[in-house]
Design an enzyme around this catalytic site. Structure first.
Site, PDB file in Angstrom:
ATOM      1  N   ARG A   1     -11.531  39.348  71.586  1.00  0.00           N
ATOM      2  CA  ARG A   1     -12.241  39.160  70.312  1.00  0.00           C
ATOM      3  C   ARG A   1     -11.345  38.435  69.330  1.00  0.00           C
ATOM      4  NH1 ARG A   1      -8.664  41.364  66.409  1.00  0.00           N
ATOM      5  NH2 ARG A   1      -8.460  43.619  66.598  1.00  0.00           N
TER       6      ARG A   1
ATOM      7  N   ARG B   1      -4.308  51.425  73.918  1.00  0.00           N
ATOM      8  CA  ARG B   1      -5.317  52.196  73.165  1.00  0.00           C
ATOM      9  C   ARG B   1      -6.127  53.017  74.154  1.00  0.00           C
ATOM     10  NH1 ARG B   1      -8.010  48.073  68.579  1.00  0.00           N
ATOM     11  NH2 ARG B   1      -6.036  47.544  67.603  1.00  0.00           N
TER      12      ARG B   1
ATOM     13  N   GLU C   1     -14.854  45.648  60.049  1.00  0.00           N
ATOM     14  CA  GLU C   1     -13.543  45.489  59.391  1.00  0.00           C
ATOM     15  C   GLU C   1     -13.344  44.059  58.869  1.00  0.00           C
ATOM     16  OE1 GLU C   1     -10.184  47.228  61.429  1.00  0.00           O
ATOM     17  OE2 GLU C   1      -8.874  45.641  60.691  1.00  0.00           O
TER      18      GLU C   1
ATOM     19  N   GLU D   1      -9.905  52.067  69.161  1.00  0.00           N
ATOM     20  CA  GLU D   1      -8.652  52.404  68.504  1.00  0.00           C
ATOM     21  C   GLU D   1      -8.656  53.870  68.071  1.00  0.00           C
ATOM     22  OE1 GLU D   1      -8.059  50.091  65.012  1.00  0.00           O
ATOM     23  OE2 GLU D   1      -5.888  50.155  65.246  1.00  0.00           O
TER      24      GLU D   1
ATOM     25  N   ARG E   1     -16.545  39.589  63.869  1.00  0.00           N
ATOM     26  CA  ARG E   1     -15.706  39.808  65.044  1.00  0.00           C
ATOM     27  C   ARG E   1     -16.473  39.138  66.167  1.00  0.00           C
ATOM     28  NH1 ARG E   1     -11.741  44.050  64.955  1.00  0.00           N
ATOM     29  NH2 ARG E   1     -10.612  43.687  63.015  1.00  0.00           N
TER      30      ARG E   1
ATOM     31  N   ARG F   1      -7.509  39.783  69.847  1.00  0.00           N
ATOM     32  CA  ARG F   1      -7.069  40.907  70.674  1.00  0.00           C
ATOM     33  C   ARG F   1      -7.719  40.712  72.036  1.00  0.00           C
ATOM     34  NH1 ARG F   1      -7.324  46.523  72.217  1.00  0.00           N
ATOM     35  NH2 ARG F   1      -9.537  46.739  71.719  1.00  0.00           N
TER      36      ARG F   1
ATOM     37  N   CYS G   1      -6.880  43.257  57.661  1.00  0.00           N
ATOM     38  CA  CYS G   1      -5.671  44.004  58.051  1.00  0.00           C
ATOM     39  C   CYS G   1      -4.594  42.999  58.477  1.00  0.00           C
ATOM     40  CB  CYS G   1      -5.999  44.937  59.221  1.00  0.00           C
ATOM     41  SG  CYS G   1      -4.556  45.821  59.850  1.00  0.00           S
TER      42      CYS G   1
ATOM     43  N   THR H   1      -2.377  43.135  60.628  1.00  0.00           N
ATOM     44  CA  THR H   1      -2.120  43.084  62.076  1.00  0.00           C
ATOM     45  C   THR H   1      -2.965  42.011  62.759  1.00  0.00           C
ATOM     46  OG1 THR H   1      -3.827  44.702  62.619  1.00  0.00           O
ATOM     47  CG2 THR H   1      -1.600  45.553  62.235  1.00  0.00           C
TER      48      THR H   1
END
Ligand code: ADP
Ligand code: ARG
Length: 342
Positions: free
Chosen positions: A112, A295, A211, A300, A215, A266, A257, A259
């Site tokens: 993603r 994970r 988030e 997560e 995505r 990811r 975020c 990260t």
């Protein structure tokens, strides 16, 4: 606003880098969209078990609050303030074959990327009207996709509980009520403005307004990382012809975020490692050496006893998309070799 009290058990990057000096320097700053230090750190203050603990409100957050964000970015991605992020999403440069051709270990592969629209603030401070606008703009854009990427948009509002539960259980849809997102302001007005687009086979999906505003996801059974990457690259290229995403030369794609900055990619496999997972020291050493992250298979912060893990690349910034996929491929090959030898 007072300096937050962190307990001794707090190991987040927020606790580590929000010194009293940094706090004093940043506490009265506000971005042009009204994002403040207190909003940036609330998730990590409320959730002391955070790994990171901070979120951004807009592109400006990353410069205005740089004395906090920069060391976090350096520690997570190994990416310094003078480094530049360069993209390469070309599948031709990903010269790999399936690391598990017999299908003995890898159940499924998913890649993603996160994206946010250039003309709106991030989800942490977006207004309801703006979020609804993002939903309509993005879902309209997706409706123009054809062939394998052709699908339908399913708003969360009005979706039956059963349909939602099945989509979550089958790993297609985001979960609800994440406490980290909650404290970051990302769950406001739930479920309005949220939803999922997917093709019939559920190999291409887009989450809207979780988030990040988008995505974009490619996934399928088995371990063919290259096929999953190729589908995602094609989809992202087509969507980018119609939408303008928030991006800077230094940090690449901007995400809520830190990260996820850079590629926002990811790339993960769900993989069976029943023997290796009983030798946690060896398992974790391979993970660390290969820049990977473990994970649970229900997303997560999930954990279970199945002996199946979600393994993904950890770095996303300062390396390109092809390298993210290589991080996964190289690491997974090592894990499979080790599992087979034990
Ligand atoms: P994200 O990848 O969006 O950061 P999560 O870790 O919460 O967030 O994962 C989202 C969903 O994707 C979860 O349901 C998770 O089980 C599923 N998922 C992740 N990787 C894979 C994979 N390789 N195969 C199948 N499902 C996956
Ligand atoms: N804020 C959470 C923490 O600090 C999650 C961080 C990374 N994951 C994410 N989905 N952005 O632990």
């Amino acid at each position: 606003m007072k300096y937050p009290k962190f307990t001794d058990g707090c190991h987040s990057l927020l606790c580590k880098f929000l010194t009293k000096e940094v706090f004093e320097e940043l506490k009265d700053r506000k971005t042009s969209n009204g994002f403040t230090l207190s909003k940036a750190i609330n998730s990590g203050v409320v959730n002391e078990d955070s790994g990171i603990g901070v979120y951004a409100g807009d592109e400006e957050s990353y410069t205005l609050f740089a004395p906090l964000f920069d060391p976090i970015i350096k520690e997570y991605h190994g990416f310094g303030t003078d480094d530049m992020h360069v993209s390469n999403f070309d599948p031709k440069d990903l010269d790999i074959s399936n690391p598990d051709p017999e299908g003995k270990f890898i159940l499924s592969t998913r890649i993603r990327v996160g994206r946010n629209l250039a003309d709106f603030p991030l989800g942490t401070i977006i207004s309801k009207t703006q979020r609804d606008k993002v939903e309509s703009l993005v879902s309209d854009t997706l409706k123009s996709l054809k062939g394998e990427l052709k699908g339908s948009y399913y708003p969360l509002k009005g979706m039956s509980k059963d349909v939602k539960e099945i989509l979550i259980k089958d790993h297609f849809l985001f979960k609800e009520g994440d406490r980290f997102l909650e404290a970051a302001g990302l769950n406001r007005d739930w479920p309005d403005g949220r939803g999922i687009y997917h093709n019939d086979d559920k190999t291409f999906l887009v989450w809207i307004n979780e988030e990040d505003e988008l995505r974009i996801i490619s996934m399928q059974q088995g371990g063919d990382i290259k096929e999953v990457f190729t589908r995602l690259s094609k989809a992202v290229t087509l969507i980018e012809q119609k939408a303008s995403f928030m991006k800077t030369k230094h940090l690449g794609y901007i995400t809520s975020c830190p990260t996820n900055l850079g590629t926002a990619m990811r790339a993960s496999v769900h993989i069976k490692l029943p023997i290796l997972s009983r030798k946690m020291d060896i398992f974790e050493e391979i993970i660390k050496e290969n820049h990977l992250q473990i994970r649970g298979i229900h997303g997560e912060h999930s954990q279970d006893e199945s002996g199946i893990f979600d393994i993904s690349n950890k770095r996303r910034l300062g390396i390109n998309e092809v390298q993210c996929a290589y991080d996964l491929f190289n690491g997974v090959k090592k894990l499979i070799e080790k599992e087979s030898s034990l």
